[in-house]
Design an enzyme around this catalytic site. Structure first.
Site, short mmCIF file in Angstrom:
data_model
loop_
_atom_site.label_atom_id
_atom_site.label_comp_id
_atom_site.label_asym_id
_atom_site.label_seq_id
_atom_site.Cartn_x
_atom_site.Cartn_y
_atom_site.Cartn_z
N SER A 1 0.83 -1.21 0.00
CA SER A 1 0.00 0.00 0.00
C SER A 1 0.86 1.26 0.00
O SER A 1 1.68 1.46 -0.88
CB SER A 1 -0.96 -0.03 1.19
OG SER A 1 -1.90 1.01 1.13
N HIS A 2 0.70 2.11 1.02
CA HIS A 2 1.36 3.41 1.05
C HIS A 2 2.76 3.36 1.64
O HIS A 2 3.40 4.41 1.79
CB HIS A 2 0.51 4.39 1.86
CG HIS A 2 0.21 3.90 3.25
ND1 HIS A 2 -0.83 3.03 3.51
CD2 HIS A 2 0.81 4.13 4.44
CE1 HIS A 2 -0.85 2.77 4.81
NE2 HIS A 2 0.13 3.42 5.39
N ASP B 1 -2.21 6.38 -3.63
CA ASP B 1 -1.18 5.58 -3.00
C ASP B 1 -0.61 4.58 -3.99
O ASP B 1 -1.00 4.56 -5.16
CB ASP B 1 -1.71 4.89 -1.73
CG ASP B 1 -2.73 3.80 -2.03
OD1 ASP B 1 -3.25 3.76 -3.16
OD2 ASP B 1 -3.02 3.00 -1.12
N ASP C 1 -0.82 1.35 -4.64
CA ASP C 1 -1.63 0.34 -5.35
C ASP C 1 -2.95 0.88 -5.86
O ASP C 1 -3.76 0.14 -6.42
CB ASP C 1 -1.85 -0.89 -4.49
CG ASP C 1 -2.66 -0.61 -3.24
OD1 ASP C 1 -2.45 0.46 -2.63
OD2 ASP C 1 -3.49 -1.46 -2.85
N ASP D 1 -5.73 2.22 -4.40
CA ASP D 1 -7.05 2.09 -3.78
C ASP D 1 -7.40 3.27 -2.88
O ASP D 1 -8.55 3.40 -2.45
CB ASP D 1 -7.18 0.77 -3.02
CG ASP D 1 -6.16 0.61 -1.89
OD1 ASP D 1 -5.27 1.48 -1.75
OD2 ASP D 1 -6.25 -0.41 -1.17
N ARG D 2 -6.45 4.14 -2.61
CA ARG D 2 -6.72 5.32 -1.78
C ARG D 2 -6.39 6.59 -2.56
O ARG D 2 -5.50 6.58 -3.42
CB ARG D 2 -5.86 5.32 -0.52
CG ARG D 2 -5.97 4.07 0.34
CD ARG D 2 -4.88 4.09 1.40
NE ARG D 2 -4.68 2.79 2.01
CZ ARG D 2 -5.05 2.45 3.25
NH1 ARG D 2 -5.66 3.35 3.99
NH2 ARG D 2 -4.81 1.26 3.71
N LYS E 1 -11.68 -0.73 -2.08
CA LYS E 1 -11.70 0.72 -2.20
C LYS E 1 -11.04 1.08 -3.53
O LYS E 1 -10.21 0.34 -4.04
CB LYS E 1 -11.02 1.39 -1.02
CG LYS E 1 -9.71 0.78 -0.57
CD LYS E 1 -9.30 1.37 0.77
CE LYS E 1 -8.04 0.72 1.31
NZ LYS E 1 -8.29 -0.61 1.89
#
Length: 569
Positions: A121-122, A292, A294, A296-297, A393
Site C-alpha cells: 500500500s502506502h 497511494d 496500489d 485504492d486510496r 476501495k
C-alpha cells in the site's frame, strides 16, 4: 507450447512462525521476503493450500502488483508454484502491473477463484523498503478473517511446497502463453492482459464520460493536477483521465511506476504529497488528487490547496451519488463506514433514509454487506472509498465521482464541501499516528488504556481543558456482529472509544496494517458543530482540548518516548 513437459518438483521446507496475515495481508520488510530462504515460497504455498483442492484444480487466478521492488521476482515464483499446485490459468497485468481495484474488477469479470496482489500500500518500496502479499477471494474483496486464519494455520505446519522452477514467462508480451507440465492432462496457461482496459470498460458503464470530458475540455475547463506518486496509477491516470477524458498531458505528474516510488512514501496525505499540495496552493488548478502505491486510496484537494478530510469526502460523495448514472439506475440500499471514521456519513444516511452500518477497520468487513445487497457505498477515514461496483476501495473511481459532482453542480470543491456543512453540520476530525512504536510498549499501553476507560468509575468523569469541560457519557471496546453471517469481531479490531455528552469522541486503536519495525498507535478526535458561523475554525484549535485529554489519559508520549505524532491527518 513447450516441446518437453516441465517437471513439477516438491521441495522440503520448514515453517515460519510469523506468517499470520494482518488487515492487508502479509507485510514485512522486503529483505525478509528476498533473503530468508523459502519465506516467499512458504507463504505462497500456504495461500494456495488454503483453497480446497477440488476448487483449486484447473481454476483461474489473477495476479498483479503495484510495481514495487521485488514484484517481478515474486511473480515468477507465484507463476511457478501456481502451475505446480494445479491452477489452470493465471491472468496477470502487463509488466506485472495491476492496481488493487483493477484486480478486484478482473476477478469479478472473469469469475476467478481469487487473486494475489503484491503491495504494501502506502509504505515505501525499494530494497530497504516494504513488501506485501495480499490474497483476494472470489468476490474480488480482501480475505475475511476465516480465510486469513486458514492461511496462517497452514503456514505453521508447512513441510513442503510444489514448484516448477523451469517455467519462465514474459511479462512484457501481451497474450497467452501455454505450458505442458509433467503429469498434467491440460496445459497451464498464463494470460498477460492490458493493465487498464478491463477496468476502464467497467468505469465507462458507471459514469457519464461525456459530461466529465466536457468539464475537462470545454470552454469553462476545469484544470486538474493528478499525482500518481510513481506508483501503479500512472498508466491508469494517463489512459483514463488524459487519453479518454481529455485532460492535458501535463495534468498528470509522477506517472512512471518506479520500484522505489522515486524514494518517496506513496502515501496520499498532506505530509507526503507535499509537491501536489504546493502546486494546488498557487490557484492554477481547481481540482487535485494523489494516489497511494496500489491505487485504492486517494486524497482530494480543491483550489488553493483546500484539503478535503477523507471523512468529509466520504459524506459529500454519499450525499451526491445521484450525480452518477450507476446510482440513479441501481439506487442506494445502504451506507457503511469503519468505526474510527467520522460520523458525518451517519447524518447523510439519516437524511437519505437508508441504513448505516458501522464496521471494524478493514475493507473486508464491507464485503458481506455488499454481497448481501445491504450496502451500496462505503469508506474509511484512511483515504479509502468505494461502492458495490467492486469489492475494494477505489481511488480513481473516487476521483471520477468528485469530477461528476463538480460537473453536475457546477461548483468548486471548497464550495461543495462548505455547502455540505451548512446542510448537515461539520464534523471536525483528525488522526494522530504514532508509527514505529515498540510492539510491547504499544500492547501494554493499549491494555492499560482499555482497563482505565472500561472501569465503571471512569463513566461520568469530567475533563476541564481551558474553558472547555467534557463529561464522559460512555466508553466502548468496539465489538461487531456481522448482520449477514453473525460472526463476531472484538478485542480491539477497531479500538476503544470515549464518547462525551456533547457527542465528541476520542478513539484509540492499534493499527493492523503496519509493516517493518514497530507498531502503529492511532488516536482519533471528533467534534460536531451545527452552527455555520463556526464552520471555518482551524481543526487543530477545535480539537485541541480533546487531543489534550487523549494524551493525558493514554500517557502516550511518556510511555513511547515520543514528543509527538509521526503523522497528523
Amino acid at each position: 507450447m513447450e516441446t518437453n513437459p516441465i517437471p513439477v518438483l516438491t521441495i522440503q521446507t520448514t515453517p515460519f512462525d510469523d506468517q499470520r496475515p494482518g488487515t492487508n495481508g502479509l507485510r514485512k520488510k522486503t529483505s525478509v521476503f528476498e533473503s530468508k530462504k523459502n519465506y516467499l515460497q512458504n507463504y505462497i504455498q500456504s495461500v494456495l493450500s488454503s483453497i480446497d483442492l477440488r476448487d483449486r484444480q484447473g481454476c483461474t487466478m489473477v495476479v498483479g502488483s503495484d510495481g514495487r521492488y521485488f514484484s517481478r521476482a515474486a511473480i515468477e515464483v507465484i507463476v511457478q508454484m501456481a502451475a505446480a499446485n494445479g491452477i489452470g490459468r493465471l491472468v496477470i497485468g502487463h509488466s506485472g502491473i495491476l492496481s488493487t481495484p483493477a484486480v478486484s474488477c478482473i476477478i469479478r469479470k472473469i469469475k476467478a477463484i481469487g487473486g494475489i496482489i503484491l503491495t504494501a500500500s502506502h509504505s515505501p518500496g525499494g530494497p530497504a523498503g516494504d513488501f506485501g502479499i495480499k490474497f483476494n477471494i472470489a468476490n474480488g474483496g480482501p480475505s475475511p478473517d476465516t480465510v486469513m486464519e486458514r492461511i496462517y494455520q497452514v503456514s505453521r505446519t508447512l513441510e513442503e511446497y510444489a514448484i516448477c522452477p523451469d517455467l519462465h514467462i514474459d511479462l512484457s508480451r501481451l497474450g497467452r502463453q501455454d505450458f505442458d507440465l509433467e503429469n498434467k492432462f491440460k496445459p497451464f496457461r498464463v494470460e498477460i492482459v492490458d493493465s487498464v482496459e478491463i477496468y476502464l470498460n467497467m468505469l465507462r458503464g458507471i459514469f457519464d464520460f461525456g459530461a466529465i470530458k466536457s468539464l475537462l475540455t470545454g470552454p469553462e475547463q476545469l484544470k486538474i493536477r493528478i499525482d500518481a506518486m510513481n506508483g501503479v496509477m500512472g498508466p491508469y491516470v494517463r489512459r483514463i483521465l488524459c487519453d479518454e477524458l481529455g485532460a492535458p498531458a501535463n495534468s498528470a505528474v509522477n506517472c512512471v511506476p518506479l520500484e522505489d516510488f522515486g524514494g518517496q512514501h506513496p502515501n496520499p496525505n498532506p505530509t507526503f504529497a507535499v509537491s501536489l499540495v504546493e502546486s494546488m496552493k498557487g490557484g492554477e488548478f481547481g481540482f487535485g488528487a494523489a494516489f497511494d502505491a496500489d491505487g485504492d486510496r486517494c486524497m482530494i484537494l480543491g483550489q488553493n490547496g483546500f484539503f478535503v478530510n477523507p471523512s468529509d469526502s466520504l459524506a459529500v460523495m454519499a450525499a451526491n451519488l445521484s450525480c452518477i448514472p450507476y446510482f440513479r439506475q441501481a439506487g442506494i440500499r445502504g451506507l457503511a463506514r469503519s468505526m474510527p471514521t467520522s460520523m458525518a456519513l451517519d447524518r447523510v444516511a439519516k437524511a437519505m433514509k437508508v441504513a448505516l452500518y458501522e464496521t471494524p477497520a478493514g475493507w473486508r468487513f464491507f464485503g458481506n454487506l455488499m454481497d448481501s445487497g445491504r450496502c451500496s457505498f462505503c469508506g474509511e477515514e484512511s483515504f479509502g472509498t468505494g461502492s458495490d461496483h467492486i469489492r475494494e476501495k477505489d481511488g480513481l473511481w473516487a476521483v471520477l465521482v468528485w469530477l461528476s459532482v463538480i460537473s453536475v453542480r457546477k461548483q468548486g470543491v471548497e464550495e461543495i464541501v462548505k455547502d455540505h456543512w451548512v446542510k448537515f453540520g461539520r464534523n471536525y476530525y483528525c488522526r494522530f499516528d504514532y508509527e514505529g512504536v515498540d510492539p510491547r510498549a504499544a500492547y501494554y499501553l493499549m491494555r492499560d488504556l482499555e482497563a482505565v476507560i472500561t472501569d465503571k468509575a471512569f463513566i461520568s468523569q469530567k475533563f476541564a481543558v481551558g474553558n472547555n469541560v467534557y463529561s464522559v457519557e460512555k466508553t466502548d471496546n468496539f465489538e461487531y456482529i456481522d448482520p449477514v453471517d453473525g460472526s463476531v469481531s472484538r478485542n480491539q479490531v477497531s479500538g476503544s472509544s470515549i464518547v462525551f455528552t456533547d457527542s465528541s469522541r476520542i478513539i484509540f486503536r492499534l493499527s493492523g496494517s503496519g509493516v517493518g519495525v514497530g507498531a502503529t498507535i492511532r488516536i482519533y478526535a471528533e467534534s460536531y458543530e451545527r452552527d455555520p458561523e463556526r464552520h471555518s475554525r482551524e481543526t487543530q484549535v477545535v480539537l485541541g482540548p480533546l487531543i489534550a485529554i487523549a494524551l493525558k489519559i493514554s500517557d502516550i508520549h511518556e510511555r513511547t518516548s515520543r514528543r509527538g505524532p509521526t503523522v497528523i491527518t
